[in-house]
Structure formats: C-alpha cells, structure tokens
Design a protein around this motif. Structure first.
Motif, PDB file in Angstrom:
ATOM      1  N   TYR A   5      42.681  11.779  39.588  1.00 33.55           N
ATOM      2  CA  TYR A   5      41.917  12.734  40.365  1.00 33.55           C
ATOM      3  C   TYR A   5      40.820  13.305  39.472  1.00 33.55           C
ATOM      4  O   TYR A   5      40.860  13.146  38.245  1.00 33.55           O
ATOM      5  CB  TYR A   5      42.819  13.886  40.833  1.00 33.55           C
ATOM      6  CG  TYR A   5      43.923  13.493  41.771  1.00 33.55           C
ATOM      7  CD1 TYR A   5      45.030  12.771  41.327  1.00 33.55           C
ATOM      8  CD2 TYR A   5      43.884  13.846  43.120  1.00 33.55           C
ATOM      9  CE1 TYR A   5      46.053  12.411  42.191  1.00 33.55           C
ATOM     10  CE2 TYR A   5      44.902  13.494  43.984  1.00 33.55           C
ATOM     11  CZ  TYR A   5      45.982  12.782  43.508  1.00 33.55           C
ATOM     12  OH  TYR A   5      46.994  12.433  44.375  1.00 33.55           O
ATOM     13  N   ARG A   6      39.882  13.982  40.085  1.00 36.26           N
ATOM     14  CA  ARG A   6      38.905  14.717  39.293  1.00 36.26           C
ATOM     15  C   ARG A   6      38.529  16.001  40.017  1.00 36.26           C
ATOM     16  O   ARG A   6      38.680  16.115  41.231  1.00 36.26           O
ATOM     17  CB  ARG A   6      37.649  13.886  39.017  1.00 36.26           C
ATOM     18  CG  ARG A   6      36.773  13.613  40.231  1.00 36.26           C
ATOM     19  CD  ARG A   6      35.648  12.677  39.867  1.00 36.26           C
ATOM     20  NE  ARG A   6      34.823  12.343  41.028  1.00 36.26           N
ATOM     21  CZ  ARG A   6      33.917  11.376  41.020  1.00 36.26           C
ATOM     22  NH1 ARG A   6      33.719  10.638  39.929  1.00 36.26           N
ATOM     23  NH2 ARG A   6      33.204  11.136  42.100  1.00 36.26           N
ATOM     24  N   GLN A   7      38.050  16.935  39.245  1.00 35.37           N
ATOM     25  CA  GLN A   7      37.586  18.200  39.809  1.00 35.37           C
ATOM     26  C   GLN A   7      36.341  18.632  39.069  1.00 35.37           C
ATOM     27  O   GLN A   7      36.364  18.846  37.854  1.00 35.37           O
ATOM     28  CB  GLN A   7      38.668  19.271  39.711  1.00 35.37           C
ATOM     29  CG  GLN A   7      38.322  20.547  40.451  1.00 35.37           C
ATOM     30  CD  GLN A   7      39.530  21.419  40.678  1.00 35.37           C
ATOM     31  OE1 GLN A   7      40.547  21.310  40.004  1.00 35.37           O
ATOM     32  NE2 GLN A   7      39.428  22.329  41.638  1.00 35.37           N
ATOM     33  N   ALA A   8      35.259  18.746  39.813  1.00 36.65           N
ATOM     34  CA  ALA A   8      34.001  19.240  39.279  1.00 36.65           C
ATOM     35  C   ALA A   8      33.915  20.741  39.547  1.00 36.65           C
ATOM     36  O   ALA A   8      34.568  21.255  40.464  1.00 36.65           O
ATOM     37  CB  ALA A   8      32.830  18.508  39.928  1.00 36.65           C
ATOM     38  N   PRO A   9      33.101  21.467  38.771  1.00 40.90           N
ATOM     39  CA  PRO A   9      32.973  22.912  38.983  1.00 40.90           C
ATOM     40  C   PRO A   9      32.591  23.252  40.413  1.00 40.90           C
ATOM     41  O   PRO A   9      31.641  22.676  40.963  1.00 40.90           O
ATOM     42  CB  PRO A   9      31.876  23.306  37.991  1.00 40.90           C
ATOM     43  CG  PRO A   9      31.940  22.281  36.926  1.00 40.90           C
ATOM     44  CD  PRO A   9      32.307  21.006  37.616  1.00 40.90           C
ATOM     45  N   GLY A  10      33.335  24.158  41.012  1.00 41.58           N
ATOM     46  CA  GLY A  10      33.032  24.593  42.354  1.00 41.58           C
ATOM     47  C   GLY A  10      33.445  23.646  43.454  1.00 41.58           C
ATOM     48  O   GLY A  10      33.147  23.886  44.630  1.00 41.58           O
ATOM     49  N   LYS A  11      34.136  22.570  43.094  1.00 41.52           N
ATOM     50  CA  LYS A  11      34.555  21.577  44.093  1.00 41.52           C
ATOM     51  C   LYS A  11      36.074  21.433  44.088  1.00 41.52           C
ATOM     52  O   LYS A  11      36.750  21.779  43.130  1.00 41.52           O
ATOM     53  CB  LYS A  11      33.889  20.234  43.808  1.00 41.52           C
ATOM     54  CG  LYS A  11      32.387  20.253  43.957  1.00 41.52           C
ATOM     55  CD  LYS A  11      31.818  18.841  43.877  1.00 41.52           C
ATOM     56  CE  LYS A  11      30.324  18.856  44.096  1.00 41.52           C
ATOM     57  NZ  LYS A  11      29.749  17.479  44.052  1.00 41.52           N
ATOM     58  N   GLN A  12      36.579  20.872  45.179  1.00 43.77           N
ATOM     59  CA  GLN A  12      38.011  20.629  45.282  1.00 43.77           C
ATOM     60  C   GLN A  12      38.404  19.401  44.467  1.00 43.77           C
ATOM     61  O   GLN A  12      37.573  18.517  44.204  1.00 43.77           O
ATOM     62  CB  GLN A  12      38.401  20.434  46.749  1.00 43.77           C
ATOM     63  CG  GLN A  12      38.312  21.696  47.581  1.00 43.77           C
ATOM     64  CD  GLN A  12      38.889  21.503  48.968  1.00 43.77           C
ATOM     65  OE1 GLN A  12      38.859  20.396  49.507  1.00 43.77           O
ATOM     66  NE2 GLN A  12      39.416  22.566  49.544  1.00 43.77           N
ATOM     67  N   ARG A  13      39.674  19.356  44.101  1.00 44.17           N
ATOM     68  CA  ARG A  13      40.173  18.181  43.411  1.00 44.17           C
ATOM     69  C   ARG A  13      40.119  16.981  44.356  1.00 44.17           C
ATOM     70  O   ARG A  13      40.506  17.069  45.522  1.00 44.17           O
ATOM     71  CB  ARG A  13      41.609  18.421  42.925  1.00 44.17           C
ATOM     72  CG  ARG A  13      42.124  17.368  41.992  1.00 44.17           C
ATOM     73  CD  ARG A  13      43.413  17.797  41.325  1.00 44.17           C
ATOM     74  NE  ARG A  13      43.189  18.924  40.416  1.00 44.17           N
ATOM     75  CZ  ARG A  13      44.091  19.349  39.535  1.00 44.17           C
ATOM     76  NH1 ARG A  13      45.278  18.743  39.451  1.00 44.17           N
ATOM     77  NH2 ARG A  13      43.834  20.371  38.752  1.00 44.17           N
ATOM     78  N   GLU A  14      39.651  15.866  43.810  1.00 46.97           N
ATOM     79  CA  GLU A  14      39.376  14.674  44.608  1.00 46.97           C
ATOM     80  C   GLU A  14      40.227  13.511  44.109  1.00 46.97           C
ATOM     81  O   GLU A  14      40.268  13.237  42.903  1.00 46.97           O
ATOM     82  CB  GLU A  14      37.878  14.318  44.465  1.00 46.97           C
ATOM     83  CG  GLU A  14      37.452  13.009  45.057  1.00 46.97           C
ATOM     84  CD  GLU A  14      36.038  12.620  44.676  1.00 46.97           C
ATOM     85  OE1 GLU A  14      35.498  11.689  45.296  1.00 46.97           O
ATOM     86  OE2 GLU A  14      35.465  13.220  43.746  1.00 46.97           O
ATOM     87  N   LEU A  15      40.891  12.825  45.051  1.00 47.26           N
ATOM     88  CA  LEU A  15      41.645  11.628  44.692  1.00 47.26           C
ATOM     89  C   LEU A  15      40.672  10.476  44.428  1.00 47.26           C
ATOM     90  O   LEU A  15      39.831  10.172  45.264  1.00 47.26           O
ATOM     91  CB  LEU A  15      42.605  11.229  45.810  1.00 47.26           C
ATOM     92  CG  LEU A  15      43.297   9.872  45.654  1.00 47.26           C
ATOM     93  CD1 LEU A  15      44.214   9.857  44.441  1.00 47.26           C
ATOM     94  CD2 LEU A  15      44.078   9.521  46.916  1.00 47.26           C
ATOM     95  N   LEU A  16      40.813   9.855  43.263  1.00 45.61           N
ATOM     96  CA  LEU A  16      39.950   8.727  42.906  1.00 45.61           C
ATOM     97  C   LEU A  16      40.645   7.394  43.132  1.00 45.61           C
ATOM     98  O   LEU A  16      40.064   6.457  43.679  1.00 45.61           O
ATOM     99  CB  LEU A  16      39.544   8.823  41.446  1.00 45.61           C
ATOM    100  CG  LEU A  16      38.824  10.091  41.018  1.00 45.61           C
ATOM    101  CD1 LEU A  16      38.544  10.062  39.537  1.00 45.61           C
ATOM    102  CD2 LEU A  16      37.549  10.278  41.817  1.00 45.61           C
ATOM    103  N   ALA A  17      41.866   7.293  42.640  1.00 48.35           N
ATOM    104  CA  ALA A  17      42.565   6.013  42.692  1.00 48.35           C
ATOM    105  C   ALA A  17      44.059   6.248  42.554  1.00 48.35           C
ATOM    106  O   ALA A  17      44.493   7.209  41.925  1.00 48.35           O
ATOM    107  CB  ALA A  17      42.080   5.097  41.569  1.00 48.35           C
ATOM    108  N   ARG A  18      44.795   5.337  43.145  1.00 48.83           N
ATOM    109  CA  ARG A  18      46.247   5.447  43.127  1.00 48.83           C
ATOM    110  C   ARG A  18      46.822   4.055  42.994  1.00 48.83           C
ATOM    111  O   ARG A  18      46.271   3.089  43.552  1.00 48.83           O
ATOM    112  CB  ARG A  18      46.699   6.102  44.423  1.00 48.83           C
ATOM    113  CG  ARG A  18      48.174   6.405  44.553  1.00 48.83           C
ATOM    114  CD  ARG A  18      48.425   7.162  45.859  1.00 48.83           C
ATOM    115  NE  ARG A  18      49.827   7.399  46.116  1.00 48.83           N
ATOM    116  CZ  ARG A  18      50.628   6.560  46.751  1.00 48.83           C
ATOM    117  NH1 ARG A  18      50.155   5.411  47.205  1.00 48.83           N
ATOM    118  NH2 ARG A  18      51.903   6.857  46.941  1.00 48.83           N
ATOM    119  N   ILE A  19      47.938   3.936  42.263  1.00 49.89           N
ATOM    120  CA  ILE A  19      48.568   2.635  42.086  1.00 49.89           C
ATOM    121  C   ILE A  19      50.073   2.796  42.188  1.00 49.89           C
ATOM    122  O   ILE A  19      50.652   3.718  41.606  1.00 49.89           O
ATOM    123  CB  ILE A  19      48.159   1.989  40.733  1.00 49.89           C
ATOM    124  CG1 ILE A  19      48.722   0.578  40.613  1.00 49.89           C
ATOM    125  CG2 ILE A  19      48.561   2.860  39.544  1.00 49.89           C
ATOM    126  CD1 ILE A  19      48.093  -0.217  39.453  1.00 49.89           C
TER     127      ILE A  19
END
Length: 119
Positions: free
Chosen positions: A36-50
């Motif tokens: 996952y990633r989280q940029a300033p002011g943004k929600q945590r975002e799912l990038l990839a899953r295995i």
C-alpha cells in the motif's frame, strides 16, 4: 511477528526501485501479502496483493509498472517499481495475513518506507 519494509529512496522520473517486506517471528504460514502507499493528505491506497499461491492483483494506478512477487521460504514479498512518476511519491507500507502456530490469522503491518520521485 514483525514486518520490515525496506528499499525506498530517492529516484529520478522513469527510474526503478525494488521494495522488500520481510516477516519474522512466530509464523506458521502467510496467506496474502500486500503493498500500500499513502501520500500526504490522501488515503492509504492498495497497490498490489499476492496470495500464498502466487495469484496477484493490482491497483489501476500501478498496473503495468509495478510487479509484486514473494519468496515463501523467506517470508518475504517484493515490489518491483518501474517507470516511476512524481505522483508515486509516498510512504509505502506492506502487510501480511499471518497464520500463527496456534492456528489463527492476524494482519500485520510494516513500518513504511519513503519513496520520493523527483520532479
């Protein structure tokens, strides 16, 4: 159980980085692992899953650029990131669904690693 994320850093646009997420501790097995990633002011975002069997799925923003993989023997997941863009700048987190020796599953998170893509 601890998850240690590593591999972040500074990179030029178009560059590549490879993140690692190593799980350690009292582990019987690991089901899915994710990035996952989280940029300033943004929600945590799912990038990839295995999954433990190697099935993968990706967020739309990284499809075709990022690749997730894992080494089950090392309890480690990787995220190969290519063609990086300034908008990929964020703190990157990994998580894992860990089955404990007692048989129950918990979700654990790594501490995050900073990825900065220069403008």
């Amino acid at each position: 159980v601890q998850l240690q994320a590593s591999g972040g850093g500074l990179v030029q646009p178009g560059g590549s980085l490879r993140l690692s997420c190593a799980a350690s501790g009292s582990i019987f097995s690991i089901n899915a692992m994710g990035w996952y990633r989280q940029a300033p002011g943004k929600q945590r975002e799912l990038l990839a899953r295995i999954t433990s069997g190697g099935s993968t799925n990706y967020g739309d923003s990284v499809k075709g650029r990022f690749t997730i993989s894992r080494d089950n023997a090392k309890n480690t997941a990787y995220l190969q990131m290519n063609s990086l863009k300034p908008e990929d700048t964020a703190i990157y987190f990994c998580n894992a669904r860990v089955v404990r020796p007692m048989g129950y599953e918990n979700i654990y998170w790594g501490q995050g690693t900073q990825v900065t893509v220069l403008q």
